[in-house]
Design an enzyme around this catalytic site. Structure first.
Site, PDB file in Angstrom:
ATOM      1  N   GLU A 284       0.831  -1.193   0.000  1.00  0.00           N
ATOM      2  CA  GLU A 284       0.000   0.000   0.000  1.00  0.00           C
ATOM      3  C   GLU A 284       0.875   1.255   0.000  1.00  0.00           C
ATOM      4  OE1 GLU A 284      -3.484   2.013   2.820  1.00  0.00           O
ATOM      5  OE2 GLU A 284      -1.970   0.701   3.717  1.00  0.00           O
ATOM      6  N   LYS A 360      -9.803   1.495  -1.718  1.00  0.00           N
ATOM      7  CA  LYS A 360      -9.813   1.234  -0.277  1.00  0.00           C
ATOM      8  C   LYS A 360     -11.109   1.793   0.284  1.00  0.00           C
ATOM      9  CE  LYS A 360      -6.943   1.657   3.891  1.00  0.00           C
ATOM     10  NZ  LYS A 360      -5.670   2.155   4.449  1.00  0.00           N
ATOM     11  N   CYS A 394      -5.078  -3.002   3.231  1.00  0.00           N
ATOM     12  CA  CYS A 394      -4.701  -2.751   4.628  1.00  0.00           C
ATOM     13  C   CYS A 394      -5.893  -2.784   5.584  1.00  0.00           C
ATOM     14  CB  CYS A 394      -3.933  -1.427   4.710  1.00  0.00           C
ATOM     15  SG  CYS A 394      -3.012  -1.207   6.262  1.00  0.00           S
TER      16      CYS A 394
END
Length: 536
Positions: A284, A360, A394
């Site tokens: 990321e 995300k 993440c």
């Protein structure tokens, strides 16, 4: 196609006594549009991604024209049935729909086989209960006898099971239907047609109504003449499906220009290529390394904005590398502009030059406050030539609903690009990724940043360890970890992942968390369906 729909609706709207008689004939290529419309109406809950498109339907007819039928009322197609001939391995008779049909294309059709596989049968909803399915089954039995085949098998839906899941197992539900205590539209039709239920399995087809369960059905040909059929072909063995994945552990250090950055990225791409990997994943926001090229006085939000301005160069670089090496590259994540917002977006680059994204969905307080990053939209599963994969960036892996939805949509491997500053933050991602692997019977592949950027405020330190997590059962490593990297050094982890082991564990594992869900007590439902993206 619109004209055919109008004719179908007109025929269906008549009173039963006024409806034209139904006749069954072999399907033709010019029937494809009407067959697709019938399929879409019969499986309205599947959505376009769950249907055989027109190209695939044409391939089915060309592969085995004698086994494809349509039911016609007047001039309208009100039902259809598709089939192919195969030779199955009786020691392991269960195959998924994709395996046995060659992904729906019928490329697995084998004229030397001894088994007719009933791939699909469907009737327009308004024509159900009129004997259409029965007429189609008669046509199939005719193929069985014409080609002197030993049996006919199929994977049957059990759409009524959803209402009873949790209170009884799928096996118990089927037994209740067989004994007349419950009714199931699909299973009752199969039993009426003469099929016997030889087993029940999960994962045959993505089917929300049946909770992904299916019956293994068999109809024996009473007129089969074994002596007249000497089979030279060998049975279709269960395919070995393995992929090799490479997870980067990326060192954050000062660079002078874009050429330095590209050179460092090239190291990981070249390593994955040399070791014959199928997939490479980077961390990321590893592109934050480019902050060191900016004016030292640049604010954090200004630096993120500058990175977004480099998106075209980022995409061009990875597209070129993926095409050159034949790798599927998950290029970590990178900030991009979406309208007036900046979002943290993971990118998948295919060997053919395709570029696909997964935003995300959950942003941390620091991302929101310091970087001005907004949460993204949409959840996807990517159908590649090697595996069905997904990406969670993440923090997203700490929300179990996302991985469960992706798994139910077909994901076998979830790639997790992450960026964490210290050990506690890293362990949150690591532990949650391991949990996702266990509870969904999937693999999770983590790639993170290491090293320091002392010149950059809010990206000073990085702590990470690349790791590949597995389910926890006998086919997998004792600690449910396939590979780990040495902490905080620039390196990679590479390992092979057995995708067939996932299917076998879901069916026969010590515990079966996907099968044993209590759908009567709880459910995980996406407000917007998971998008299935076919990667070219």
């Amino acid at each position: 196609m619109a004209e055919k729909r109008r004719r179908t609706s007109s025929a269906a709207s008549r009173k039963p006594s006024q409806r034209p008689a139904v006749r069954v004939r072999r399907a033709r290529i010019d029937d494809v549009a009407a067959i697709y419309s019938c399929q879409a109406a019969a499986y309205a809950n599947f959505g376009p991604a769950g249907l055989c498109d027109r190209r695939v339907l044409r391939m089915q007819i060309k592969a085995f024209p004698e086994g494809q039928f349509v039911a016609v009322a007047g001039k309208s197609i009100v039902g259809y049935a598709t089939s192919l001939i195969v030779k199955l391995d009786d020691t392991s008779p269960w195959y998924s729909y994709g395996e046995i049909t060659g992904g729906g294309t019928f490329s697995t059709h084998d004229s030397t086989g001894d088994t007719l596989y009933g791939a699909d049968i469907a009737v327009l909803p308004e024509w159900r209960g009129r004997g259409v399915a029965g007429a189609l089954y008669v046509a199939r039995i005719g193929v069985l006898r014409r080609f002197n085949l030993r049996r006919m098998v199929a994977g049957g839906r059990i759409p009524g099971y959803r209402e009873h899941a949790g209170r009884m197992s799928a096996e118990d539900y089927i037994d209740h239907v067989k004994r007349g205590k419950l009714k199931d539209q699909a299973l009752n039709a199969h039993l009426k047609a003469g099929y016997k239920v030889r087993g029940v399995h999960m994962g045959y087809l993505r089917d929300e109504q049946s909770l992904d369960y299916a019956t293994f059905l068999e109809y024996e040909n009473p007129k089969f003449q074994k002596a007249k059929r000497r089979i030279a072909g060998s049975p279709m063995k269960r395919p070995v499906r393995k992929i090799r994945v490479c997870a980067a552990q990326y060192q954050m250090r000062r660079i002078n220009d874009w050429a330095d950055f590209e050179q460092q990225v090239e190291f990981f791409v070249a390593t994955a290529e040399v070791y014959h990997c199928h997939f490479l994943v980077l961390p990321e926001l590893f592109t934050a390394q480019l902050f060191t090229m900016l004016d030292p006085g640049t604010t954090t939000t200004g630096a993120i904005s500058a990175l977004a301005d480099m998106t075209d160069k980022y995409v061009e670089m990875f597209t070129r590398m993926a095409k050159r090496t034949g790798l599927f590259i998950i290029g970590g994540s990178h900030p991009i502009r979406v309208g007036d917002e900046i979002r943290n977006v993971a990118h998948l680059f295919s060997p053919s030059g395709g570029v696909y994204t997964q935003e995300k969905l959950h942003v941390t307080p620091n991302e929101r406050k310091e970087y001005g990053i907004a949460p993204g939209e949409g959840l996807r599963v990517f159908e590649t030539s090697h595996a069905r994969i997904a990406i969670l960036v993440c923090y997203d892996v700490e929300f179990p609903e996302l991985a469960r939805l992706q798994t139910l949509a077909g994901a076998e491997v979830i790639f997790v690009p992450f960026s964490t500053d210290e050990r506690k933050a890293y362990l949150r991602v690591r532990y949650c990724s391991q949990a996702r692997a266990v509870e969904n019977v999937i693999y999770t592949v983590l790639s993170g940043n290491v090293g320091n950027l002392p010149q950059v405020e809010n990206f000073l330190i990085n702590y990470g360890q690349a790791v590949i997590c597995t389910p926890s059962d006998f086919p997998f490593p004792t600690d449910a970890v396939a590979a780990t990297a040495d902490t905080n050094s620039e390196t990679v982890v590479i390992t092979d992942l057995d995708l067939v082991a996932l299917e076998e564990t879901r069916e026969q594992g010590s515990v079966r968390p996907l099968r044993d869900r209590r759908r009567d007590l709880y459910d995980v439902v996406a407000k917007n369906p998971v998008e299935i993206v076919r990667v070219k």
